[in-house]
Motif scaffolding. Structure first.
Motif, short mmCIF file in Angstrom:
data_model
loop_
_atom_site.label_atom_id
_atom_site.label_comp_id
_atom_site.label_asym_id
_atom_site.label_seq_id
_atom_site.Cartn_x
_atom_site.Cartn_y
_atom_site.Cartn_z
N VAL A 40 0.79 -1.05 -0.19
CA VAL A 40 0.07 0.20 0.09
C VAL A 40 0.96 1.31 -0.06
CG1 VAL A 40 -1.72 1.31 1.32
CG2 VAL A 40 -1.73 -1.24 1.19
N GLU A 41 0.70 2.02 -1.05
CA GLU A 41 1.77 3.20 -1.02
C GLU A 41 1.38 4.41 -0.09
OE1 GLU A 41 4.50 3.48 -2.83
OE2 GLU A 41 3.90 1.36 -3.84
N ASN A 42 2.16 4.98 0.59
CA ASN A 42 1.94 5.95 1.63
C ASN A 42 2.21 7.07 1.06
OD1 ASN A 42 1.77 7.23 4.17
ND2 ASN A 42 2.24 5.29 5.05
N GLU A 43 1.29 7.79 1.07
CA GLU A 43 1.59 9.52 0.50
C GLU A 43 2.24 10.51 1.70
OE1 GLU A 43 -2.26 10.99 0.19
OE2 GLU A 43 -2.57 10.44 -2.06
N ASP A 44 2.20 9.95 2.73
CA ASP A 44 3.03 11.00 3.76
C ASP A 44 4.63 10.64 3.85
OD1 ASP A 44 0.56 11.75 4.38
OD2 ASP A 44 0.46 10.35 6.22
N TRP A 45 4.89 9.31 3.40
CA TRP A 45 6.46 9.23 3.27
C TRP A 45 6.70 8.26 2.16
CZ3 TRP A 45 3.84 8.65 8.10
CH2 TRP A 45 3.35 7.49 8.33
N ASP A 46 7.95 7.99 2.16
CA ASP A 46 8.64 7.23 0.94
C ASP A 46 8.44 5.80 1.17
OD1 ASP A 46 9.06 9.47 -0.48
OD2 ASP A 46 11.14 9.73 0.36
N PRO A 83 6.46 2.33 1.86
CA PRO A 83 5.12 1.62 1.97
C PRO A 83 4.64 0.87 3.13
CG PRO A 83 6.61 0.56 0.23
CD PRO A 83 7.16 1.73 1.08
N ASP A 84 3.61 0.56 3.13
CA ASP A 84 3.02 -0.35 3.92
C ASP A 84 2.97 -1.76 3.30
OD1 ASP A 84 2.66 1.59 6.25
OD2 ASP A 84 0.82 2.28 5.40
N ARG A 97 1.59 -6.90 9.36
CA ARG A 97 2.20 -5.86 8.74
C ARG A 97 3.71 -6.02 9.01
NH1 ARG A 97 0.74 -0.15 8.38
NH2 ARG A 97 -1.14 -0.65 9.53
N ARG A 112 -6.00 1.88 -1.43
CA ARG A 112 -5.46 2.11 -0.17
C ARG A 112 -6.32 1.15 0.92
NH1 ARG A 112 -4.62 7.23 -2.08
NH2 ARG A 112 -2.36 7.99 -2.28
N ARG A 164 -5.68 2.59 8.04
CA ARG A 164 -5.78 3.61 8.70
C ARG A 164 -6.93 3.79 9.81
NH1 ARG A 164 -2.94 8.02 6.40
NH2 ARG A 164 -0.98 7.44 5.48
#
Length: 418
Positions: A302-308, A310-311, A322, A353, A389
């Protein structure tokens, strides 16, 4: 939303003016085109039959470009693409979970000399869908019942609704790690082999790594994996300054039980390639201890918009884990509200997401006539959807209009935004 450019529908306007047709009576075609562009992609095929002007509009090459450029991500159609069987025989399907709509795609070009394609990889970049490699049977090989790997690369263009044959890989492979380089027209493949779904633990393994340049239509060899590895998963971590290609799990050598039955030796570790460091590989330790699990489960990113970073999530049985990069361990995230009867026949993808866990269930079909009063069991698709989230679950159920049997043990899936 960005304002549409005046030339967005120039070709469409030319066609409608030539035919003296309008999209929506009483509105200019520019405004009508903007309104109709908000219609989810999964409904476009059905709307083409409304009238001639809508058929021309929803067949326009500029429509998808307009949607990708001007529509916010929340308004795009987040679609799941399912390949139930060999895509040259069984048409792949797009599914829109938001609208519960299905849309078939044309089958891939058929090669009369090969059949039974499986263990290929599908990946989407922009308005294109790529089908790479796989394992198949070739009537020109001997013996003909022995599977071989494929180097073929195909691309489906949603702008033209057609398939293109691209340059083949340098080394044929199936069951390999594959990922698109973020913000770049490049695809990376690593490892793989020739295993076919009809044979449990047979087939070759390999360690070669290649990169595909979409603009040049060219494959280039990179430094190989530290060991032979097939059945693995690949993804990218980091940004343009520090970008890494991760390869997890898979199997290498095999052993035999009682000297007869071959059994795979599954890897518990991961290897990482730093693209800015000359493509050198480094090995990570085991991600779990002895006896914790036999093999890596199904992985989604899952790509994370807040940092580089991913989850990364894994479906192992009825539990979702996880991955924690700092400790190189998997920690339990949640469990499925409804357990699957067969834990191996479960689909697992990340879409918009959210984590989608798919199982087939039998529902009673009451469409028979009253005289017969016979109930027919119809297969439905149950989706259990988890939001990482919000830590919440929801579910939906739909009946796939597939003409071929869907088995999540062998089906290939990917996601695309249109």
């Amino acid at each position: 939303m960005s304002p549409p450019c005046s030339s967005s529908f120039s070709s469409e306007e030319t066609q409608t003016q030539t035919l003296n047709l309008t999209l929506i009576p009483g509105l200019p075609n520019d405004l009508s085109g903007l309104i109709l562009s908000f219609v989810p992609y999964s409904h476009h095929v059905r709307l083409k039959s409304i009238c001639k002007s809508w058929k021309i509009f929803f067949s326009s090459k500029t429509l998808i470009h307009f949607r990708l450029k001007h529509l916010p991500i929340s308004r795009l159609s987040h679609l799941l693409c399912i390949f139930p069987q060999d895509p040259s025989i069984a048409s792949p399907y797009l599914f829109d979970p938001r609208n519960l709509a299905w849309c078939p795609l044309p089958p891939m070009p058929c090669n009369p000399h090969v059949y039974g394609l499986c263990n290929f990889t599908s990946i989407s970049i922009g308005p294109h869908l790529y089908v790479i490699g796989g394992s198949l049977f070739d009537t020109r090989s001997f013996p003909i019942d022995r599977p071989s790997s494929s180097s073929s690369t195909f691309r489906f263009n949603f702008l033209t609704s057609s398939w293109d044959r691209l340059s083949p890989m340098l080394s044929p492979r199936g069951s390999f790690a594959c990922a698109a380089v973020p913000d770049s027209d490049q695809i990376l493949v690593a490892g793989g082999g020739s295993r076919h779904t009809m044979f449990g633990a047979a087939g070759s393994r390999m360690s070669s790594v290649e990169m595909y340049d979409i603009g040049k239509d060219e494959w280039v060899a990179l430094d190989g994996l530290p060991r032979f590895r097939a059945g693995c998963i690949g993804f990218f971590v980091g940004n343009e300054v520090e970008r890494e290609f991760w390869v997890m799990g898979g199997y290498g050598e095999s052993r035999t039980v009682s000297g007869v039955f071959p059994v795979d030796e599954y890897y518990k570790d991961a290897v990482v390639m730093n693209l800015k460091n000359g493509g050198k590989w480094r090995e990570l330790g085991d991600m779990w201890g002895e006896g914790e699990r036999r093999r890596l489960g199904k992985i989604v990113v899952v790509e994370n918009e807040d940092w580089d970073v991913p989850d990364i999530f894994m479906l192992d049985g009825s539990d979702i884990f996880r991955y924690d990069m700092a400790s190189n361990c998997w920690w339990k995230e949640t469990s499925l509200p409804r357990k699957a009867p067969d834990e191996s026949a479960v689909g697992f993808v990340a879409l918009d997401r959210e984590l989608h866990v798919m199982t087939l269930v039998n529902a009673v079909d009451l469409t028979e006539t009253r005289r017969s009063r016979q109930h027919k069991k119809a297969t439905s698709l149950l989706m259990q959807i988890y939001h990482p989230r919000k830590k919440t679950w929801r579910s939906l159920i739909t009946k796939p209009p597939l003409h071929h049997h869907l088995d999540f043990k062998t089906a290939v899936m990917c996601t695309i935004q249109l």
